[in-house]
Design a protein around this motif. Structure first.
Motif, PDB file in Angstrom:
ATOM      1  N   VAL A 118       0.831  -1.198   0.000  1.00 33.96           N
ATOM      2  CA  VAL A 118       0.000   0.000   0.000  1.00 33.96           C
ATOM      3  C   VAL A 118       0.874   1.259   0.000  1.00 33.96           C
ATOM      4  O   VAL A 118       0.624   2.205  -0.746  1.00 33.96           O
TER       5      VAL A 118
ATOM      6  N   TYR B  16       2.514   1.874  -3.419  1.00 30.35           N
ATOM      7  CA  TYR B  16       1.563   2.431  -4.382  1.00 30.35           C
ATOM      8  C   TYR B  16       1.238   3.878  -4.048  1.00 30.35           C
ATOM      9  O   TYR B  16       1.224   4.751  -4.918  1.00 30.35           O
ATOM     10  N   PHE B  17       0.994   4.167  -2.762  1.00 28.23           N
ATOM     11  CA  PHE B  17       0.644   5.516  -2.318  1.00 28.23           C
ATOM     12  C   PHE B  17       1.752   6.508  -2.666  1.00 28.23           C
ATOM     13  O   PHE B  17       1.497   7.578  -3.227  1.00 28.23           O
TER      14      PHE B  17
ATOM     15  N   PRO C 163      -7.070   7.120  -5.947  1.00 26.17           N
ATOM     16  CA  PRO C 163      -7.355   7.555  -4.582  1.00 26.17           C
ATOM     17  C   PRO C 163      -7.757   9.024  -4.519  1.00 26.17           C
ATOM     18  O   PRO C 163      -7.670   9.752  -5.495  1.00 26.17           O
TER      19      PRO C 163
ATOM     20  N   THR D  66      -9.582  -6.343   1.321  1.00 24.24           N
ATOM     21  CA  THR D  66     -10.071  -4.979   1.172  1.00 24.24           C
ATOM     22  C   THR D  66      -9.608  -4.192   2.383  1.00 24.24           C
ATOM     23  O   THR D  66      -9.814  -4.626   3.524  1.00 24.24           O
TER      24      THR D  66
ATOM     25  N   ASP E  89      -5.567   7.887   4.037  1.00 16.83           N
ATOM     26  CA  ASP E  89      -4.530   8.270   3.078  1.00 16.83           C
ATOM     27  C   ASP E  89      -4.395   9.784   2.936  1.00 16.83           C
ATOM     28  O   ASP E  89      -3.866  10.289   1.948  1.00 16.83           O
TER      29      ASP E  89
ATOM     30  N   TYR F 266      -8.696   0.257  -0.543  1.00 16.93           N
ATOM     31  CA  TYR F 266      -7.665  -0.359  -1.378  1.00 16.93           C
ATOM     32  C   TYR F 266      -7.976  -1.852  -1.471  1.00 16.93           C
ATOM     33  O   TYR F 266      -8.271  -2.491  -0.463  1.00 16.93           O
ATOM     34  N   TYR F 267      -7.873  -2.380  -2.673  1.00 16.73           N
ATOM     35  CA  TYR F 267      -8.123  -3.803  -2.899  1.00 16.73           C
ATOM     36  C   TYR F 267      -6.819  -4.432  -3.368  1.00 16.73           C
ATOM     37  O   TYR F 267      -6.212  -3.985  -4.346  1.00 16.73           O
ATOM     38  N   LEU F 268      -6.377  -5.470  -2.650  1.00  7.75           N
ATOM     39  CA  LEU F 268      -5.106  -6.120  -2.961  1.00  7.75           C
ATOM     40  C   LEU F 268      -5.313  -7.605  -3.225  1.00  7.75           C
ATOM     41  O   LEU F 268      -6.193  -8.238  -2.633  1.00  7.75           O
TER      42      LEU F 268
ATOM     43  N   VAL G 158      -1.539  -3.900  -5.125  1.00  6.84           N
ATOM     44  CA  VAL G 158      -2.753  -3.093  -5.183  1.00  6.84           C
ATOM     45  C   VAL G 158      -3.352  -3.247  -6.577  1.00  6.84           C
ATOM     46  O   VAL G 158      -2.675  -3.019  -7.577  1.00  6.84           O
TER      47      VAL G 158
ATOM     48  N   CYS H 276      -8.620   0.802  -6.384  1.00 11.68           N
ATOM     49  CA  CYS H 276      -8.753   1.844  -5.360  1.00 11.68           C
ATOM     50  C   CYS H 276     -10.037   2.616  -5.610  1.00 11.68           C
ATOM     51  O   CYS H 276     -10.468   2.780  -6.741  1.00 11.68           O
TER      52      CYS H 276
END
Length: 328
Positions: free
Chosen positions: A105, A108-109, A145, A295, A300, A308-310, A319, A322
């Motif tokens: 996460v 990705y963020f 996001p 999930t 954030d 977020y879905y991983l 990820v 989103c």
């Protein structure tokens, strides 16, 4: 003759370095007995009273004293027994899994956020040169996001196609960037739920707000040692949060610069208080029955949240989707 001179110079340099290390270690031992608030107080005092003097005189004793107090405070923090970093028990597979999820996460963020900040710094010509150079593999399946600001949807794929290292190198030169801080702060209080959902479509249908608090379980976890862009991660406990808040509220405004250059600090506008948390922070997790999909409700941004879905692919969490959401 030249090799001898070089050898002697190196020897002297090593000797001086060793003496400096010994003096520093001695000073550090003397600081151990001091209360944390005294250590932080002296760090502020040295920074505010002597930094300009050091800039003019280059007095190494002033510099070392200032750095010792500052380093000692953060060393106490980093070595605190309350720190969760790197303390996953060998048999605690969920904690290890949550750390891997947290890393995915965060990666990705940071990439998304940094590319967008870079995009807004570009002039028109540079933006136009990037348009059309789309790397479709970088595009997330659902909406981006909540920190997209005012970019057009058709620009999203272009922005995500920006080379990450290029964007990061530019932002690191920006003295106002939050990414210039030395440490990032995390609190890890993840609540999770195991469901019978078999796949991502089933997970998408689950309403996180519909899950009762009594059904949630609190997970032991561990933070990352470092962020994806290199900052040391520290865990914030009640002792440090109270201490930092007291200094932010009672010291003169100029003194705050020392702390704000080390860790992210934000005022809480509705309280006489400050926030020292870094983003993203996982609040809750909903796993499918095989624990290869999850999930997440993620904080954030200041007052913002997202889902977020991983998925776990080839043993690695990624990820895949989103969307905007609320903090649960």
């Amino acid at each position: 003759m030249l090799p001898i001179i070089v050898f002697v110079a190196l020897l002297c340099g090593c000797s001086q370095s060793n003496e400096d290390d010994v003096r520093s270690a001695k000073r550090f031992e003397e600081l151990k007995a001091l209360p944390l608030d005294t250590v932080l107080s002296r760090a502020f005092a040295f920074y505010e009273q002597f930094y300009e003097q050091y800039q003019m005189t280059k007095d190494t004793l002033l510099r070392d004293s200032m750095n010792d107090y500052k380093s000692h405070f953060f060393a106490r923090w980093k070595l605190s027994t309350d720190s969760l970093c790197g303390t996953v028990a060998p048999d605690d597979s969920l904690a290890a899994e949550l750390r891997e999820i947290n890393e995915a996460v965060s990666k990705y963020f940071f990439e998304y956020h940094i590319k967008h900040m870079y995009w807004f710094m570009l002039d028109t010509a540079k933006r136009e040169s990037l348009l059309g150079k789309v790397d479709s593999t970088q595009k997330v399946e659902l909406t981006a996001p909540g920190w997209r600001w005012d970019t057009r949807e058709e620009d999203e794929a272009t922005i995500m196609g920006i080379p990450f290292e290029e964007a990061l190198s530019v932002l690191k030169k920006d003295s106002t960037s939050v990414f210039k801080v030395v440490y990032f702060i995390q609190t890890l209080q993840v609540h999770y739920v195991d469901t019978v959902a078999a796949d991502m479509n089933a997970l998408l249908k689950i309403d996180p707000f519909g899950i009762k608090q009594s059904e949630r379980k609190e997970a032991k976890s561990a933070c990352m040692e470092k962020t994806p862009i290199g900052q040391q991660v520290l865990v914030l406990n009640k002792e440090y949060e109270s201490l930092l808040n007291n200094f932010m509220k009672t010291r003169a405004h100029g003194d705050r610069r020392f702390l704000m250059r080390e860790i992210p600090v934000l005022p809480r506008f509705w309280e006489d208080d400050f926030s020292f948390h870094s983003y993203p922070t996982i609040v809750s997790a909903v796993f499918n029955k095989n624990h290869d999909m999850v999930t997440l409700n993620v904080n954030d941004g200041y007052g913002r949240g997202g889902f977020y879905y991983l998925s776990k692919r080839s043993g690695k969490w990624e990820v895949v989707r989103c969307r905007d959401g609320w903090i649960v």
